[in-house]
Motif scaffolding. Structure first.
Motif, mmCIF file in Angstrom:
data_model
loop_
_atom_site.group_PDB
_atom_site.id
_atom_site.type_symbol
_atom_site.label_atom_id
_atom_site.label_comp_id
_atom_site.label_asym_id
_atom_site.label_seq_id
_atom_site.Cartn_x
_atom_site.Cartn_y
_atom_site.Cartn_z
ATOM 1 N N PRO A 53 0.826 -1.220 0.000
ATOM 2 C CA PRO A 53 0.000 0.000 0.000
ATOM 3 C C PRO A 53 0.854 1.261 0.000
ATOM 4 N N VAL A 54 0.469 2.218 -0.812
ATOM 5 C CA VAL A 54 1.148 3.518 -0.829
ATOM 6 C C VAL A 54 0.102 4.614 -0.656
ATOM 7 N N MET A 55 0.563 5.768 -0.199
ATOM 8 C CA MET A 55 -0.309 6.925 -0.059
ATOM 9 C C MET A 55 0.223 8.038 -0.945
ATOM 10 N N ILE A 56 -0.675 8.833 -1.477
ATOM 11 C CA ILE A 56 -0.275 9.908 -2.369
ATOM 12 C C ILE A 56 -0.727 11.256 -1.815
ATOM 13 N N THR A 57 -0.011 12.286 -2.209
ATOM 14 C CA THR A 57 -0.378 13.653 -1.842
ATOM 15 C C THR A 57 -1.275 14.211 -2.935
ATOM 16 N N LEU A 58 -2.475 14.610 -2.556
ATOM 17 C CA LEU A 58 -3.421 15.110 -3.545
ATOM 18 C C LEU A 58 -3.209 16.605 -3.776
ATOM 19 N N ILE A 254 -6.454 1.981 -13.945
ATOM 20 C CA ILE A 254 -7.733 2.376 -13.353
ATOM 21 C C ILE A 254 -7.904 1.756 -11.970
ATOM 22 N N ALA A 255 -7.718 0.429 -11.880
ATOM 23 C CA ALA A 255 -7.924 -0.261 -10.601
ATOM 24 C C ALA A 255 -6.915 0.191 -9.557
ATOM 25 N N LEU A 256 -5.649 0.290 -9.935
ATOM 26 C CA LEU A 256 -4.614 0.646 -8.974
ATOM 27 C C LEU A 256 -4.800 2.064 -8.442
ATOM 28 N N MET A 257 -5.082 3.008 -9.326
ATOM 29 C CA MET A 257 -5.248 4.399 -8.886
ATOM 30 C C MET A 257 -6.471 4.550 -7.983
ATOM 31 N N ALA A 258 -7.546 3.827 -8.298
ATOM 32 C CA ALA A 258 -8.748 3.899 -7.464
ATOM 33 C C ALA A 258 -8.491 3.314 -6.078
ATOM 34 N N LEU A 259 -7.797 2.179 -6.015
ATOM 35 C CA LEU A 259 -7.532 1.535 -4.730
ATOM 36 C C LEU A 259 -6.504 2.304 -3.913
ATOM 37 N N VAL A 260 -5.506 2.894 -4.558
ATOM 38 C CA VAL A 260 -4.539 3.733 -3.849
ATOM 39 C C VAL A 260 -5.238 4.949 -3.247
ATOM 40 N N VAL A 265 -7.371 7.953 1.554
ATOM 41 C CA VAL A 265 -8.425 8.654 2.310
ATOM 42 C C VAL A 265 -8.986 7.798 3.443
ATOM 43 N N GLY A 266 -8.428 6.582 3.626
ATOM 44 C CA GLY A 266 -8.812 5.760 4.769
ATOM 45 C C GLY A 266 -10.048 4.916 4.582
ATOM 46 N N ILE A 267 -10.374 4.553 3.354
ATOM 47 C CA ILE A 267 -11.536 3.706 3.079
ATOM 48 C C ILE A 267 -11.080 2.251 2.987
ATOM 49 N N GLY A 307 -16.766 4.366 -2.853
ATOM 50 C CA GLY A 307 -17.273 5.383 -1.944
ATOM 51 C C GLY A 307 -16.437 6.639 -1.886
ATOM 52 N N ILE A 308 -15.635 6.892 -2.921
ATOM 53 C CA ILE A 308 -14.783 8.079 -2.979
ATOM 54 C C ILE A 308 -15.525 9.179 -3.728
#
Length: 369
Positions: A53-58, A254-260, A265-267, A307-308
């Protein structure tokens, strides 16, 4: 080459279908293989996101002007509307869904035409293919310009900012092409799949990486299929079709960006939802390869299933455009090379079922020699 590609696709499919007296027995299997490739690619991305799992800065201040589809029904509606667009406009605008739709209809209708008319279409297709080959001979000069422009536009700093995300995307596509796809090929041909896998990646994936266009890579795949001595009645249709319908790389994006985004956001995403996401991406990714940046614009649709909210999802689309120099290049390489790989696997499978003994690895060795 991008200007010539729509005309090339149009004539290739018309010529191939008009010259066929019966449908190739492996065509249904190939369509199923393309769809399954999309699904398994999305599933591969989901597994890697769970493991790494990675987190990104929006970028809150980033503005994305493109309008993204809100649901699967909208995507399907847009695909159908795009497919039945004016054929002349489709050739001008590079609308590959419409080009595929009309070229199939015209090709089937031409079966009732005289032999002279069908030969004229075939000669026209060969002429455009020869022109494409002449342009491809200048590829080294074009590659230098493309690399220079890409780095100059995004800059190394812009890419490095989202280094972890880029690495995860590249890793997912590498795992899909070097692990999952060879397993699929082995199931079909029951031979060592890696020589064929690596050869297709070399002859098709590398050029596609730099051109970032599956359609532009069609002549290269056609020539490679000819060198492999595949059945022309299959690859003459499957290669142009795969340039639009076979989108494993796009499914990963598509799948990877949505899941990341969900992780950022903690979902928490359950396994049934992940499975539904992969099915959704399988359908949505079909046909998106012919649209520049199309896979990125489908991220909000996939994110909505998790749910994003759309505002957050569109910021992720903006991140996608930032890393697009690498993301789009690797995605196109996977898409285009797998067109050739799956076509070869299905054709060999069909020939083996007919009682022929095909040693594809021997053919690869002979090509290398």
């Amino acid at each position: 080459m991008k200007s010539l590609a729509p005309i090339l696709v149009f004539f290739l499919i018309m010529a191939a279908l008009s010259s066929q007296t019966k449908r190739h027995p492996g065509f249904k299997l190939l369509i199923g293989t393309y769809l399954f490739t999309n699904f398994i690619s999305a599933l591969t991305a989901a597994v890697l996101v769970a493991v790494l799992p990675v987190m990104i800065t929006l970028p809150h201040k980033l503005t994305v002007t493109q309008k993204a589809p809100s649901d699967l029904g909208k995507v399907i509606s847009d695909l159908i509307t795009s497919a039945v667009a004016n054929p002349v406009s489709a050739l001008i605008d590079g609308n590959y869904l419409a080009i595929l739709f009309w070229s199939v209809l015209f090709g089937l209708a031409l079966r009732m035409a005289s032999q002279t008319t069908r030969q004229m279409i075939a000669d026209g297709s060969a002429m455009i293919g020869n022109v494409a080959q002449m342009i491809i001979e200048l590829a080294p000069f074009g590659v230098v310009g493309l690399v220079y422009a890409a780095i100059g536009e995004a800059g190394l700093k812009g890419i490095a900012q989202y280094g972890q995300l880029v690495l995860l995307l590249v890793l997912a596509m590498a795992v899909a092409y070097l692990v999952i796809y060879p397993l699929m090929v082995w199931v079909l041909i029951h031979q060592n799949p890696f020589p064929l896998t690596l050869w297709t990646l070399k002859v098709s994936g590398i050029p596609a990486f730099f051109t970032r266009s599956s359609a532009v890579n069609i002549p290269i795949n056609m020539e490679a299929a000819h060198k492999l001595d595949l059945d022309e009645s299959l690859y003459a249709v499957s290669i142009p079709l795969g340039a639009s319908a076979n989108s494993g790389g796009a499914a990963i994006t598509i799948a990877l960006m949505a899941l990341v985004t969900a992780h950022t956001v903690g979902i928490s995403v359950s396994l049934p939802v992940v499975f539904l996401l992969c099915l959704l991406v399988m359908v949505a990714a079909t046909g998106i390869s012919g649209i520049a940046g199309g896979s990125l614009l489908l991220i909000p649709m996939a994110a909505s299933l998790l749910g994003i909210d759309n505002a957050t999802a569109m910021q992720v689309v903006g991140v996608g455009f930032i890393i697009g120099v690498v993301q789009d290049s690797v995605e196109t390489a996977v898409n285009s090379a797998s067109d050739l790989l799956m076509t070869a696997a299905v054709d060999i499978h069909n020939q083996q079922r007919s009682g022929e003994h095909i040693d594809i690895n021997q053919r690869i060795r002979e090509l290398k020699d």
